[in-house]
Design a protein around this motif. Structure first.
Motif, PDB file in Angstrom:
ATOM      1  N   ASP A 266       0.816  -1.211   0.000  1.00  0.00           N
ATOM      2  CA  ASP A 266       0.000   0.000   0.000  1.00  0.00           C
ATOM      3  C   ASP A 266       0.853   1.265   0.000  1.00  0.00           C
ATOM      4  OD1 ASP A 266       1.008  -0.333   2.573  1.00  0.00           O
ATOM      5  OD2 ASP A 266      -0.688   0.697   3.501  1.00  0.00           O
ATOM      6  N   ALA A 267       2.168   1.111  -0.096  1.00  0.00           N
ATOM      7  CA  ALA A 267       3.073   2.260  -0.022  1.00  0.00           C
ATOM      8  C   ALA A 267       3.043   3.070  -1.314  1.00  0.00           C
ATOM      9  CB  ALA A 267       4.488   1.787   0.253  1.00  0.00           C
ATOM     10  N   ASP A 268       3.490   4.314  -1.235  1.00  0.00           N
ATOM     11  CA  ASP A 268       3.778   5.108  -2.429  1.00  0.00           C
ATOM     12  C   ASP A 268       5.095   4.575  -2.979  1.00  0.00           C
ATOM     13  OD1 ASP A 268       4.910   7.105  -4.152  1.00  0.00           O
ATOM     14  OD2 ASP A 268       3.555   8.593  -3.290  1.00  0.00           O
ATOM     15  N   TRP A 423       7.827   1.473   4.683  1.00  0.00           N
ATOM     16  CA  TRP A 423       7.069   2.302   3.746  1.00  0.00           C
ATOM     17  C   TRP A 423       5.648   1.749   3.653  1.00  0.00           C
ATOM     18  CZ3 TRP A 423       9.561   6.577   1.759  1.00  0.00           C
ATOM     19  CH2 TRP A 423      10.936   6.624   1.978  1.00  0.00           C
ATOM     20  N   THR A 424       4.686   2.524   4.151  1.00  0.00           N
ATOM     21  CA  THR A 424       3.283   2.111   4.157  1.00  0.00           C
ATOM     22  C   THR A 424       2.399   3.328   4.381  1.00  0.00           C
ATOM     23  OG1 THR A 424       1.645   0.692   5.248  1.00  0.00           O
ATOM     24  CG2 THR A 424       3.363   1.605   6.638  1.00  0.00           C
ATOM     25  N   ARG A 425       1.157   3.253   3.883  1.00  0.00           N
ATOM     26  CA  ARG A 425       0.167   4.289   4.188  1.00  0.00           C
ATOM     27  C   ARG A 425      -0.713   3.898   5.370  1.00  0.00           C
ATOM     28  NH1 ARG A 425      -0.227   4.502  -1.733  1.00  0.00           N
ATOM     29  NH2 ARG A 425       0.332   6.583  -2.527  1.00  0.00           N
ATOM     30  N   ASP A 426      -0.537   2.676   5.856  1.00  0.00           N
ATOM     31  CA  ASP A 426      -1.384   2.150   6.920  1.00  0.00           C
ATOM     32  C   ASP A 426      -0.771   2.534   8.270  1.00  0.00           C
ATOM     33  OD1 ASP A 426      -2.628   0.537   8.863  1.00  0.00           O
ATOM     34  OD2 ASP A 426      -3.009  -1.072   7.419  1.00  0.00           O
ATOM     35  N   LEU A 427      -1.429   3.449   8.989  1.00  0.00           N
ATOM     36  CA  LEU A 427      -0.890   3.952  10.241  1.00  0.00           C
ATOM     37  C   LEU A 427      -0.774   2.844  11.292  1.00  0.00           C
ATOM     38  CD1 LEU A 427       0.087   6.374  11.901  1.00  0.00           C
ATOM     39  CD2 LEU A 427      -2.304   6.834  12.512  1.00  0.00           C
ATOM     40  N   ALA A 428      -1.784   2.007  11.383  1.00  0.00           N
ATOM     41  CA  ALA A 428      -1.747   0.918  12.361  1.00  0.00           C
ATOM     42  C   ALA A 428      -0.593  -0.028  12.058  1.00  0.00           C
ATOM     43  CB  ALA A 428      -3.074   0.157  12.362  1.00  0.00           C
ATOM     44  N   ASN A 445       8.312   5.904   6.149  1.00  0.00           N
ATOM     45  CA  ASN A 445       8.137   6.780   4.986  1.00  0.00           C
ATOM     46  C   ASN A 445       9.224   7.853   4.894  1.00  0.00           C
ATOM     47  OD1 ASN A 445       5.867   5.324   4.227  1.00  0.00           O
ATOM     48  ND2 ASN A 445       4.485   6.631   5.398  1.00  0.00           N
ATOM     49  N   THR A 446      10.401   7.506   5.366  1.00  0.00           N
ATOM     50  CA  THR A 446      11.609   8.320   5.231  1.00  0.00           C
ATOM     51  C   THR A 446      12.773   7.399   5.539  1.00  0.00           C
ATOM     52  OG1 THR A 446      12.739  10.358   5.921  1.00  0.00           O
ATOM     53  CG2 THR A 446      11.593   9.098   7.641  1.00  0.00           C
ATOM     54  N   TYR A 447      13.998   7.891   5.317  1.00  0.00           N
ATOM     55  CA  TYR A 447      15.176   7.082   5.664  1.00  0.00           C
ATOM     56  C   TYR A 447      16.357   8.010   5.882  1.00  0.00           C
ATOM     57  CZ  TYR A 447      17.656   2.683   6.167  1.00  0.00           C
ATOM     58  OH  TYR A 447      18.336   1.611   6.706  1.00  0.00           O
ATOM     59  N   ARG A 448      17.172   7.681   6.884  1.00  0.00           N
ATOM     60  CA  ARG A 448      18.392   8.415   7.250  1.00  0.00           C
ATOM     61  C   ARG A 448      18.110   9.799   7.804  1.00  0.00           C
ATOM     62  NH1 ARG A 448      22.830   9.104   3.201  1.00  0.00           N
ATOM     63  NH2 ARG A 448      24.164   9.355   5.012  1.00  0.00           N
ATOM     64  N   SER A 449      16.918  10.048   8.316  1.00  0.00           N
ATOM     65  CA  SER A 449      16.668  11.312   9.012  1.00  0.00           C
ATOM     66  C   SER A 449      17.415  11.280  10.340  1.00  0.00           C
ATOM     67  CB  SER A 449      15.171  11.504   9.257  1.00  0.00           C
ATOM     68  OG  SER A 449      14.467  11.568   8.035  1.00  0.00           O
TER      69      SER A 449
END
Length: 499
Positions: A266-268, A423-428, A445-449
């Protein structure tokens, strides 16, 4: 006649000090393969001098009795000086380890934040008043600095990884001896005089250079060292931990990783693919948190492979000083050879390359440097050495999965536990999976922050202790409990029971 490369000495007790035995080590610019300076080859005598200077500075009232607000002011002034010298420091680090100048400029722009953050914490480690059984007894706790801290840093991010250690160490009131990688000492040697310029007393910060087994081991084993903070390989970290444990010396260890970057169906997928590329090919994959294992759910697996392979194949390799370059060289020749060997190993294990997989064809600026193409593997199995051992280069293996439970087993199926991406749009699902991953840092939904305010730690073989954040200050202090009897009357007879 060619000019001899410059030589850099140790920095001990506020002065440049030549190595005890007069030996120097060549350091190579990885983009050209040519020696561009030599650094002092330290030994046990150099280690002793540096630790003794730090120990003397720790007891010096000029540092020991410095009011905490003044200590914070010194850190803030140092942060300002980093900003004033940012371009010089960024270029030096690029020449030393091949990182993109554009990346180093951004890193240097953020580096002062570490010192500003800890400058604000110098007066925050408060003690507590503890309730006692008798009113006449006052019991309170205080946090004190440890003493001499040895910081041993690797070649991939010398200034950043040094800052994460010395900023909290100095904020807590310790003194420091830094041993940078023998391959990348130049940027730190340019940085360290700024401490004196900022007003730090001599000996508070010292730098000795050289090989780990010649000067690093001597620093770790010195009896006046109170703590060792190390970033590097798990094998070396294990040896340091064993040495320090035998003498009850504290350690913070940030070690290896084989981090999973996970894409659910379900990810972008476009954003996830960009995050995968950034997570493993930035800095030529020479980062401990590199997302070198990608797990894509079956429905989006082919699209992820296609996008990541296409982007990897289009990355522009070249001179890291040029703004159009997207991937520079590996920092050292032996690391390029190691990456090449792992690619051969992956092929022999049955994995297939869909992008890269070799040194680039000779071209302008590529012939002499330690370059290797960004490489994507498919048809890999998580049990392969390709997927279990840290490569520390621009190599990623993309593997499919079907269910969430299967994914958790795969993601956690290594000895490491440093970082992970989801990476997912599903919060749960984001919360559920983050809770089940064996990783000290999980990005969704990010990486190396990264931020100096956010703590980092490694699970399993990825290390012990905490860096960054307020928790890091505690790593550089010891807790003391003080009991005071305020009753001035006669002491009680210990052999007479009170009613």
């Amino acid at each position: 006649m060619p000019t001899a490369p410059p030589r850099h000495d140790h920095y001990i007790d506020g002065a440049w000090v030549p190595p005890a035995d007069g030996a120097y080590l060549p350091s190579t610019n990885p983009a050209t393969g040519r020696v561009w300076y030599k650094s002092a080859r330290g030994n046990a005598e150099d280690a002793r001098r540096a630790v003794d200077a730090a120990a003397t500075a720790f007891e010096n009232p000029a540092w020991r009795d410095l009011p905490q607000p003044r200590r914070g002011a010194l850190l803030r002034r140092f942060a300002e000086l980093i900003g004033e010298h940012a371009e010089e420091l960024a270029r030096t680090e690029t020449l030393d380890n091949g990182k993109l100048l554009t990346e180093m400029r951004a890193q240097l722009a953020s580096l002062p934040e570490y010192f500003h953050f800890y400058a604000g914490l110098v007066d925050k480690p408060h003690g507590e008043t503890v309730p006692a059984a008798r009113r006449e007894i006052l019991n309170y706790t205080v946090r004190e600095p440890l003493g001499v801290v040895v910081a041993i840093t690797p070649w991939n991010s010398p200034l950043l990884l040094t800052a994460t250690k010395i900023a909290p160490a100095l904020a807590a009131g310790n003194t420091v001896v830094v041993k940078p990688s023998e391959h990348t000492s130049a940027s730190l040697l340019r940085l360290v005089p700024l401490f004196e310029k900022a007003g730090f007393p001599p000996g508070v910060v010292n730098v000795v250079t050289g090989y780990g087994d010649e000067v690093g081991a001597a620093l770790v084993e010195h009896p006046r060292v109170a703590k060792v903070s190390f970033t590097g390989s798990t094998g070396t970290g294990s040896r340091i931990a064993a040495s320090c444990a035998s003498r009850f010396v504290r350690t913070t260890l940030e070690l290896g990783g084989k981090s999973p970057n996970i894409v659910f169906d379900d990810a972008d997928v476009a954003n996830a693919s960009t995050g995968i590329v950034a997570g493993v090919f930035a800095a030529a994959g020479q980062t401990c948190v590199a997302g070198s294992r990608v797990f894509a759910q079956r429905a989006v697996y082919d699209e992820v492979v296609e996008r990541v392979s296409a982007r990897a194949g289009a990355i522009r390799l070249g001179d890291p000083l040029l703004p159009e370059t997207q991937l520079g060289p590996l920092a050292i020749e032996s690391q390029r050879d190691r990456v090449e060997e792992y690619v051969r190993l992956g092929r022999s294990e049955g994995a297939r390359v869909t992008a890269g997989g070799q040194r680039p064809a000779a071209g302008p600026g590529l012939a002499e440097g330690y370059f290797f193409q960004p490489t994507v593997f498919v048809d890999a199995v998580n049990s392969m050495r390709l997927c279990q051992e840290e490569i520390f280069g621009p190599v990623v293996a993309v593997m499919p999965f079907d269910t969430e439970d299967e994914l958790i087993g795969l993601a956690n199926g290594t000895e490491y536990g440093l970082a992970a991406g989801v990476w997912t749009r599903d919060l749960a699902r984001a919360h559920r999976v983050s809770a089940r991953l064996d990783a000290g840092t999980v990005w969704v939904n990010t990486y190396r922050s990264m931020s100096p305010m956010s703590p980092r730690s490694g699970f399993k073989s990825s290390g012990m202790g905490i860096e960054h954040g307020t928790e890091a200050m505690r790593e550089y202090t010891r807790l003391k409990s003080v009991w005071i009897n305020t009753d001035e009357g006669p002491a009680e007879d210990p052999f007479v029971l009170r009613s």
